[in-house]
Every structure is written in structure tokens, then in C-alpha cells.
Design a protein around this motif. Structure first.
Motif, PDB file in Angstrom:
ATOM      1  N   LEU A  44       0.607  -0.813  -0.428  1.00 20.48           N
ATOM      2  CA  LEU A  44       0.025  -0.163  -0.156  1.00 20.48           C
ATOM      3  C   LEU A  44       1.152   1.311   0.030  1.00 20.48           C
ATOM      4  O   LEU A  44       1.553   1.393   0.609  1.00 20.48           O
ATOM      5  CB  LEU A  44      -0.713  -0.039   1.326  1.00 20.48           C
ATOM      6  N   SER A  45       1.164   2.008  -1.411  1.00 22.73           N
ATOM      7  CA  SER A  45       2.069   3.329  -1.031  1.00 22.73           C
ATOM      8  C   SER A  45       1.380   3.901  -1.676  1.00 22.73           C
ATOM      9  O   SER A  45       0.086   4.416  -2.083  1.00 22.73           O
ATOM     10  CB  SER A  45       2.987   2.238  -2.267  1.00 22.73           C
ATOM     11  N   VAL A  46       1.948   5.404  -1.650  1.00 23.27           N
ATOM     12  CA  VAL A  46       1.565   6.790  -1.985  1.00 23.27           C
ATOM     13  C   VAL A  46       2.619   7.571  -2.426  1.00 23.27           C
ATOM     14  O   VAL A  46       3.885   7.465  -2.046  1.00 23.27           O
ATOM     15  CB  VAL A  46       0.823   7.580  -0.814  1.00 23.27           C
ATOM     16  N   TYR A  72       2.634  12.777  -4.962  1.00 23.42           N
ATOM     17  CA  TYR A  72       0.889  12.605  -5.190  1.00 23.42           C
ATOM     18  C   TYR A  72      -0.010  13.230  -3.887  1.00 23.42           C
ATOM     19  O   TYR A  72      -0.734  12.942  -3.186  1.00 23.42           O
ATOM     20  CB  TYR A  72       0.638  11.252  -5.788  1.00 23.42           C
ATOM     21  N   ALA A  73       1.691  12.519  -2.728  1.00 17.76           N
ATOM     22  CA  ALA A  73       1.182  12.771  -1.496  1.00 17.76           C
ATOM     23  C   ALA A  73       0.058  13.761  -1.090  1.00 17.76           C
ATOM     24  O   ALA A  73      -1.162  14.115  -0.467  1.00 17.76           O
ATOM     25  CB  ALA A  73       2.043  12.886  -0.131  1.00 17.76           C
ATOM     26  N   LEU A  74       0.292  15.037  -1.338  1.00 22.34           N
ATOM     27  CA  LEU A  74      -0.410  16.516  -0.333  1.00 22.34           C
ATOM     28  C   LEU A  74      -1.955  16.126  -1.792  1.00 22.34           C
ATOM     29  O   LEU A  74      -2.804  16.583  -0.746  1.00 22.34           O
ATOM     30  CB  LEU A  74       0.438  17.557  -1.133  1.00 22.34           C
ATOM     31  N   GLN A  75      -1.665  16.306  -2.787  1.00 17.86           N
ATOM     32  CA  GLN A  75      -2.672  16.012  -3.803  1.00 17.86           C
ATOM     33  C   GLN A  75      -3.843  14.963  -2.894  1.00 17.86           C
ATOM     34  O   GLN A  75      -5.099  15.405  -2.914  1.00 17.86           O
ATOM     35  CB  GLN A  75      -2.684  16.155  -4.168  1.00 17.86           C
ATOM     36  N   LEU A 117     -13.240  10.809  -4.740  1.00 13.64           N
ATOM     37  CA  LEU A 117     -12.960   9.578  -5.405  1.00 13.64           C
ATOM     38  C   LEU A 117     -11.529   9.774  -6.024  1.00 13.64           C
ATOM     39  O   LEU A 117     -11.217  10.761  -6.846  1.00 13.64           O
ATOM     40  CB  LEU A 117     -13.782   8.989  -6.677  1.00 13.64           C
ATOM     41  N   GLU A 118     -11.256   8.238  -5.617  1.00 15.74           N
ATOM     42  CA  GLU A 118      -9.156   8.546  -5.480  1.00 15.74           C
ATOM     43  C   GLU A 118      -9.422   7.351  -6.585  1.00 15.74           C
ATOM     44  O   GLU A 118     -10.136   6.642  -7.004  1.00 15.74           O
ATOM     45  CB  GLU A 118      -8.633   8.499  -5.018  1.00 15.74           C
ATOM     46  N   THR A 119      -7.520   6.897  -6.933  1.00 14.70           N
ATOM     47  CA  THR A 119      -7.648   5.834  -7.852  1.00 14.70           C
ATOM     48  C   THR A 119      -6.574   4.979  -7.251  1.00 14.70           C
ATOM     49  O   THR A 119      -5.366   4.994  -7.001  1.00 14.70           O
ATOM     50  CB  THR A 119      -7.162   6.385  -9.283  1.00 14.70           C
ATOM     51  N   GLU A 120      -7.077   3.444  -6.923  1.00 16.62           N
ATOM     52  CA  GLU A 120      -5.792   2.608  -6.651  1.00 16.62           C
ATOM     53  C   GLU A 120      -5.711   1.742  -7.955  1.00 16.62           C
ATOM     54  O   GLU A 120      -6.072   1.238  -8.957  1.00 16.62           O
ATOM     55  CB  GLU A 120      -7.346   1.406  -6.141  1.00 16.62           C
ATOM     56  N   LYS A 143      -2.772  10.824 -13.513  1.00 15.19           N
ATOM     57  CA  LYS A 143      -1.577  11.042 -14.421  1.00 15.19           C
ATOM     58  C   LYS A 143      -0.170  10.669 -14.257  1.00 15.19           C
ATOM     59  O   LYS A 143       0.475  11.360 -15.313  1.00 15.19           O
ATOM     60  CB  LYS A 143      -2.276  12.974 -14.378  1.00 15.19           C
ATOM     61  N   LEU A 144      -0.083  10.261 -12.891  1.00 17.68           N
ATOM     62  CA  LEU A 144       1.527  10.064 -12.907  1.00 17.68           C
ATOM     63  C   LEU A 144       1.672   8.789 -13.921  1.00 17.68           C
ATOM     64  O   LEU A 144       0.841   7.859 -14.355  1.00 17.68           O
ATOM     65  CB  LEU A 144       1.771   9.579 -11.535  1.00 17.68           C
TER      66      LEU A 144
END
Length: 416
Positions: free
Chosen positions: A80-82, A86-89, A272-275, A321-322
Motif C-alpha cells: 500500500l503506497s503513496v 501525489y501525497a499532498l493532493q 473518488l481516488e484511484t487505486e 496522471k502519474l
């Protein structure tokens, strides 16, 4: 009067909903139109593990999980990573995720998830029978593997949830017992839980295409279009695409990880976020895999796809986008080779897909606040395939102004 319903998104949730709804509307001359910019099963519905995970009731946000948060930034290849970029967003989503892990919210989420999973199992069986799809199913159960007594003991909350909800399982307490179900595993795995009623499809993309074929046979339509906006009007809802405007009586937003962009056009900011999921699919003959296997501490699974093996999973919360980080797929494959010594890792095909994830691990199923003619059906995380048939039944009932089989209030967009 016959009505037209447009469903935005031709993944497994959108196609399942389209099929269910077209079957009901066709006798009265109604029409269901699927819209997708890339066609059928072009995103996460193509590359997932093919699992119908009805036995998985625990959300990602479990009590105490935020204590692990610092490690997510330090291990970019962990389960499980961030990504630091992208951490701030992601911070607002993580705050909601933390709140969802509190005991009060956790228990309500588990209750809602269990009700949806129970419906999903029955609805999937109805879908399989309705489309003559049994030949595409693999009813071989699933193993969850643990590397020590302590790790096995730490998993008991999840197994207790299964017991509380009537899910059958059995435990193994030695490598020899595990090998009776799945030979060829490393003896480092000393304990396991086995759920015999778990099933997989032999090919998730082919399964969605099978459902889509049934949808077309019942009079449904597919249009390739990139949806830009939704406009409410007295005569209906207008879907604005690149170069066209399509009028509908009702609209279903089932666009997966892109769905929140359309909700935003209706004035709703949904978290909504993206896994981002990674996998490698190996060809037939690479290993004698007899059941779906989860390597619990490492956060990935192996499943049988088209006679070969798909190695994938883990969670990277990294947005849309990354650039993909295929080192994650390589790490999972390397671990699989250690855990399954006879695995032939040659000729693998890598993939990365976007799984739509809400902070409490529950999807949004229900009407938009501004226009009740627009129904949301997205945010299923890594169980979109699992919950697709249930979502289709619930959305159809909502569109047809009928009582739903389960209480849908826990899945409403207004909970945010």
C-alpha cells in the motif's frame, strides 16, 4: 412511453447495468445506449484478477491502519503506497480514509458491505444463468496464506467477520495441509484459510464481452464517444460529447475512475481516488495453479487466467496522471517466483489499471443530488467485478422507481 437510458462507461459495472436494464425496457420499446470512449472492457475490467470476492467483507480502512501511513511514503514498492509526488493532493482523501477507520464508521461500513456482497453473490448467479455463462466460471475456492502463527492470529478479525455472516471456511496449520489444496508453494507459508465458495472467471475481459454480446442481442446499442458534460433540462438530460449532444430520459454514470469528473459537472465534489493496480499475466503451462491464492502480508494474489497465471494486486494511490511504475509489477512477480518455486516467469505481459476508490471502500449507488434522473454507479475499488451484478439490479430498481433489495442509503453520494 418508451424511454431512452444512456449509461456512461462500458466496464463490467456499466455493461452489467445495461444488460439488466435493456432486458426490462425492450418489451415496451425502451432503449439502452452504452457510451464509452474506448469501447468495452478497455480499462480495469480487462486486467483484474477475475475474482468474485464475495467473502471479502473488510474495508481497506480498518481500525489502526493510519499508524502505518508513514511507511507508505517510505516504501514505494510496498503493498500500500503513496507516491511522494501525489501525497499532498491525496491528503483530503486520506483524512476521510482515517475517519472511515474509526470503530463506529468501520462497523457500519462492514454491515453495508456485507449486505451488498450477499446480494452480489445471488445476483451474479442470476446473471450467469441468464446469459448461459457457467462455462466461463472457475469454482475452485481461494487460499489466504500466512507466514507465522502471529500473522495468522492477527487475521482473525477478518475470519470472525466471515463467520458472523455465514461464510464457509476452514483453516490449515501446516505446509503439508496447505499443499493438499495447492501444491508447489514455499514452506514459509505455515497457516492458511480456505473459502470453498469463492469463484473466478477464466478471463475478466472475455466475461464482460460475453455480457455485452447478450446486451446487443436484446437490442442494446454501443456508441464510442468521449463525454464532456451533463446538462439538465425539462425534456431530459443532455450528454455533451466531443462533437455531439445526446438526449436521454435517464443517465447512469458508471465511468469508473473518471466518474467524479462528471459528478463535478453536476455540482458534486465526490472524493473518488484511484487505486492503481499492477499485474503480470503469464502464459498457460507456467504453473499448476489450482485455486485463487492471496499472499496476505504482501498484498497480492495469483489467479488462473486463460489457463495461465496472473500475478497482481497491491494498492498505489497515485491518481490518473502519474506515469506507471512497473517496478511494482516486477516486485510482485519476483515475490511470486520465490513463493511458488516452480513458477515459470518467462513471457509475461505487464498491465496497470485504474480502480475507482472511495475512502470508506463503499461504492456510490444512487441518484445525483441536483438531478434524480442521473444515477451514480461507481467507486467499487478492487471489487467492481464482484459487485457488478448487484449494482446492476439496484440501479435498475432505482431507475424503474421500485424498492431495492437492500438499503441503499449507505451507498448514497450524500454521505460525503
Amino acid at each position: 412511453m418508451a424511454k431512452t437510458v444512456v449509461i456512461i462507461g462500458a466496464g463490467v459495472v456499466g455493461v452489467s447495468t445495461a444488460l439488466r436494464l435493456q432486458s426490462e425496457l425492450a418489451p415496451d420499446g425502451g432503449q439502452v445506449v452504452l457510451l464509452d470512449r474506448d469501447g468495452v472492457a478497455a480499462e480495469a475490467s480487462a486486467g483484474n484478477a477475475g475474482a468474485f470476492a464475495f467473502t471479502d467483507l473488510e474495508p481497506l480502512a480498518t481500525p489502526g491502519i493510519m499508524k502505518k501511513a508513514p511507511a507508505w511514503l517510505l516504501d514505494p514498492l510496498g503493498p500500500l503506497s503513496v507516491p511522494p509526488a501525489y501525497a499532498l493532493q491525496l491528503t483530503p482523501w486520506l483524512i476521510r480514509f482515517w475517519r472511515a477507520s474509526w470503530q463506529d464508521r468501520y462497523h457500519s461500513v462492514v454491515k453495508a458491505q456485507a449486505s451488498l456482497m450477499h446480494l452480489a453473490q445471488a445476483a451474479t448467479e442470476r446473471q450467469i444463468a441468464d446469459t448461459l455463462g457457467e462455462s466461463m466460471m472457475q469454482r475452485d475456492g481461494a487460499l489466504q496464506l500466512y507466514e507465522s502463527e502471529a500473522e495468522f492470529a492477527a487475521s482473525q478479525r477478518g475470519w470472525q467477520l466471515r463467520q458472523d455472516h455465514g461464510i464457509r471456511f476452514s483453516f490449515m496449520h501446516s505446509p503439508a495441509e496447505i499443499a493438499e489444496i495447492q501444491p508447489g508453494l514455499s514452506p514459509r507459508f505455515t497457516h492458511a484459510g480456505y473459502t470453498p465458495d469463492w469463484m473466478n472467471t477464466c478471463d475478466p475481459k472475455a466475461w464482460v464481452e460475453h455480457l455485452f454480446t447478450a446486451f446487443l442481442a436484446r437490442g442494446g446499442q454501443l456508441r464510442r464517444a468521449d463525454v464532456r458534460d451533463l446538462e439538465s433540462g425539462d425534456a431530459g438530460v443532455t450528454i455533451v460529447t466531443t462533437g455531439n449532444r445526446i438526449m436521454a430520459d435517464q443517465v447512469v454514470v458508471a465511468a469508473g475512475a473518471w466518474s467524479h469528473q462528471l459528478a463535478h459537472r453536476l455540482g458534486e465534489k465526490l472524493p473518488l481516488e484511484t487505486e492503481r493496480g499492477y499485474n503480470t499475466t503469464l502464459p498457460a503451462g507456467c504453473f499448476d495453479l489450482r485455486t485463487h491464492v492471496t499472499f496476505c502480508r504482501h498484498g497480492f494474489v495469483v489467479s488462473r487466467i486463460r489457463g495461465g497465471v496472473r500475478v497482481g494486486g497491491a494498492v498505489e494511490l497515485g491518481g490518473l496522471k502519474l506515469a506507471p511504475n512497473f517496478k511494482r509489477a516486477n516486485t510482485l512477480l519476483s515475490k511470486a517466483a520465490r513463493f511458488m518455486p516452480e513458477l515459470d516467469t518467462a513471457e509475461g505481459t505487464q498491465w496497470m489499471g485504474f480502480r475507482p476508490s472511495l475512502p470508506d471502500s463503499l461504492p456510490v449507488i444512487g441518484p445525483a443530488a441536483r438531478d434524480k434522473r442521473v444515477i451514480y454507479a461507481f467507486g467499487h475499488g478492487h471489487v467492481g467485478l464482484t459487485q457488478s451484478a448487484a449494482t446492476a439490479e439496484l440501479v435498475t430498481d432505482i431507475l424503474q422507481s421500485r424498492a431495492t433489495a437492500i438499503d441503499t442509503s449507505p451507498f448514497g453520494a450524500d454521505r460525503f
